[in-house]
Design a protein around this motif. Structure first.
Motif, PDB file in Angstrom:
ATOM      1  N   ARG A 175       0.860  -1.187   0.000  1.00 27.69           N
ATOM      2  CA  ARG A 175       0.000   0.000   0.000  1.00 27.69           C
ATOM      3  C   ARG A 175       0.893   1.231   0.000  1.00 27.69           C
ATOM      4  O   ARG A 175       2.028   1.174   0.466  1.00 27.69           O
ATOM      5  N   PRO A 176       0.420   2.352  -0.524  1.00 31.01           N
ATOM      6  CA  PRO A 176       1.248   3.573  -0.477  1.00 31.01           C
ATOM      7  C   PRO A 176       1.692   3.871   0.944  1.00 31.01           C
ATOM      8  O   PRO A 176       0.932   3.701   1.903  1.00 31.01           O
ATOM      9  N   ASP A 177       2.936   4.293   1.090  1.00 31.33           N
ATOM     10  CA  ASP A 177       3.469   4.599   2.411  1.00 31.33           C
ATOM     11  C   ASP A 177       2.638   5.701   3.057  1.00 31.33           C
ATOM     12  O   ASP A 177       2.482   6.784   2.471  1.00 31.33           O
ATOM     13  N   PRO A 178       2.073   5.485   4.239  1.00 33.47           N
ATOM     14  CA  PRO A 178       1.179   6.475   4.851  1.00 33.47           C
ATOM     15  C   PRO A 178       1.872   7.784   5.209  1.00 33.47           C
ATOM     16  O   PRO A 178       1.212   8.831   5.267  1.00 33.47           O
ATOM     17  N   THR A 224       4.645   9.179   3.510  1.00 37.92           N
ATOM     18  CA  THR A 224       5.171   9.942   2.375  1.00 37.92           C
ATOM     19  C   THR A 224       4.365   9.791   1.099  1.00 37.92           C
ATOM     20  O   THR A 224       4.521  10.572   0.162  1.00 37.92           O
ATOM     21  N   GLY A 225       3.522   8.785   1.034  1.00 37.97           N
ATOM     22  CA  GLY A 225       2.803   8.497  -0.197  1.00 37.97           C
ATOM     23  C   GLY A 225       3.629   7.704  -1.196  1.00 37.97           C
ATOM     24  O   GLY A 225       3.202   7.505  -2.339  1.00 37.97           O
ATOM     25  N   ALA A 226       4.810   7.256  -0.814  1.00 42.80           N
ATOM     26  CA  ALA A 226       5.668   6.486  -1.721  1.00 42.80           C
ATOM     27  C   ALA A 226       4.920   5.275  -2.255  1.00 42.80           C
ATOM     28  O   ALA A 226       4.319   4.521  -1.491  1.00 42.80           O
ATOM     29  N   ARG A 227       4.958   5.097  -3.588  1.00 44.26           N
ATOM     30  CA  ARG A 227       4.217   3.993  -4.191  1.00 44.26           C
ATOM     31  C   ARG A 227       4.964   2.662  -4.034  1.00 44.26           C
ATOM     32  O   ARG A 227       4.364   1.631  -3.752  1.00 44.26           O
ATOM     33  N   THR A 287       7.280  -0.026  -2.122  1.00 43.20           N
ATOM     34  CA  THR A 287       7.492  -0.322  -0.703  1.00 43.20           C
ATOM     35  C   THR A 287       8.864   0.180  -0.261  1.00 43.20           C
ATOM     36  O   THR A 287       9.877  -0.211  -0.837  1.00 43.20           O
TER      37      THR A 287
END
Length: 431
Positions: free
Chosen positions: A20-23, A25-28, A30
């Motif tokens: 899931r996107p990193d909560p 930073t939003g990094a797509r 992992t």
């Protein structure tokens, strides 16, 4: 309007499962969580984690967010309830046996195994007071006869390394079930794209992620996947899972965690005390490899079928063991056990014997001479003098690694280039 839940296909799951996107930073992609420890919210939170009353992160020997994504992805692809990743395939095999065994207990093991596994089962596990009974797993009577009151599991490879033999997992699962035992299947050579042992009755699936799952020869890693279907409390054979655990104030893993009992034990006891931890960077490389697993395995199979067929008709070749050939004893099992193909691993016996094998290995140019398999590159090794060197001649032959045999792991290069390299090397080897 239908309220049926949509089920994602394999190609989608190999990219998205567990991720899931990193909560923060939003990094797509992992992130690599390169950290040793994790800050607790407060003392109560820390106590709950250590007492297994809450799931979370404590210390990276036990759990790590990058590794957790990988565990969920592999468990999903295998159709299991949970998974534990560790430092290598050999570590995964010990991790799988650890909750099941105790001094004096034994495991019934296929003779058709990777040489290092034969050594691990025949020699190393004796140091724990465990033992292994080696049998031809195609001989169902021999498998049944090997089981006694001290047996705690049956172990085989779905597609055997090095010979490519395909196990009749359904039959072995029935024998194991009748005996009240788990069936452990090493699915390294097949991967869940070609074979899903749990669907055929396997209890546990182990992987050397070093091979096809990662697929690029960069890191080592192992994994144990639990089907979540075995009743660990049905008998007194598996007290580590069914009886009170002193280290957790009498907690019973199966009673408390149900289908996830084996997975929680693997983390809370196995990784805690054995310390066979997978580092997050290795997990990251494996996650990236799995994203293209189906594409790579399709090409491995396509190339292997082409190359094996060519080799079978070569004057210098005595035999080819690829299960995708009609001449293979395993051919009839491909459609049932590995419906998408027989993998990319097989052996070739040369008419010139040991000397011809050595010459072949030394004269190949495109192939890499390495002690590995499942790479994007085509690989070759003479098993009898390397990976199976510690075995007796009888064990080598039983494992499919006789002195006149070379193991080939077919890569995803152009098939014509693979054949051209084999052709020039075979001419030199037989001259």
């Amino acid at each position: 309007m239908s309220d049926k839940i949509h089920e994602f296909g394999f190609d989608t799951l190999q990219i998205h499962a567990g991720s899931r996107p990193d909560p923060a930073t939003g990094a797509r992609q992992t992130p690599i969580y390169q950290t040793t420890a994790y800050v607790f919210r407060d003392a109560e939170h820390a106590a709950a984690l250590f007492n297994l009353q809450e799931v979370g992160y404590i210390y990276s020997r036990l759990t790590n967010p990058t590794v957790a994504v990988l565990q969920e992805r592999i468990a999903t692809l295998e159709g299991g309830s949970g998974a534990v990743c560790c430092s290598s395939g050999h570590a995964a095999q010990i991790m799988a046996l650890f909750p099941l065994m105790s001094p004096g207990r034994n495991v019934v093991v296929s003779t058709r195994l990777y040489g290092g596994s034969v050594t691990q089962f025949s020699q190393t596990i004796k140091r724990f007071g465990w033992s292994a009974k080696f049998v031809d797993i195609d001989d169902t009577d021999a498998v049944k006869a090997a089981i006694d009151d001290d047996t705690r599991a049956i172990f085989c490879e779905s597609i055997a390394n090095p010979g490519g033999h395909i196990a009749d997992i359904d039959t072995l699962a029935k024998i194991a079930d009748d005996a009240g035992l788990p069936l452990i299947v090493d699915n390294t050579s097949a991967t869940p794209y070609l074979c899903r042992p749990i669907e055929h009755g396997a209890t546990l699936v182990v992987h050397s992620m070093t091979k096809f799952l990662t697929g690029n020869g960069t890191v080592t890693g192992g994994c144990v996947v639990d089907s979540g279907t075995f009743d660990w409390s049905a008998s007194d054979k598996f007290p580590s899972l069914s009886e009170p655990e002193p280290a957790y104030h009498g907690l019973k893993f199966h009673e408390t965690f149900g289908p996830l009992a084996f997975t929680f034990h693997g983390i809370a006891i196995g990784l805690r005390d054995l310390g066979m931890t997978l580092n997050p960077q290795a997990a990251h490389y494996t996650l990236m490899g799995i994203e293209t697993l189906s594409l790579r395995m399709q090409k491995h199979v396509e190339n292997a079928e082409t190359v094996a067929s060519w080799l079978e008709n070569h004057d210098a070749v005595e035999a080819v063991t690829y299960a995708g050939l009609k001449s293979s004893p395993s051919y009839d099992r491909v459609a049932k056990i590995c419906p998408k193909g027989a993998g990319g691993l097989f052996t070739v016996a040369l008419k010139g014997g040991y000397e011809a094998c050595v010459k072949l290995v030394d004269n190949l140019e495109l192939f890499s001479h390495v002690a590995n398999l499942g790479d994007t590159r085509s690989l070759v090794i003479h098993s009898a003098s390397t990976t199976h060197r510690q075995l007796t001649p009888e064990q080598q032959t039983a494992a499919g690694a006789a002195p006149n045999v070379v193991r080939i792991s077919i890569g995803i290069e152009d098939a014509d280039d693979i054949i051209a390299d084999l052709d020039q090397a075979l001419k030199k080897a037989s001259s």
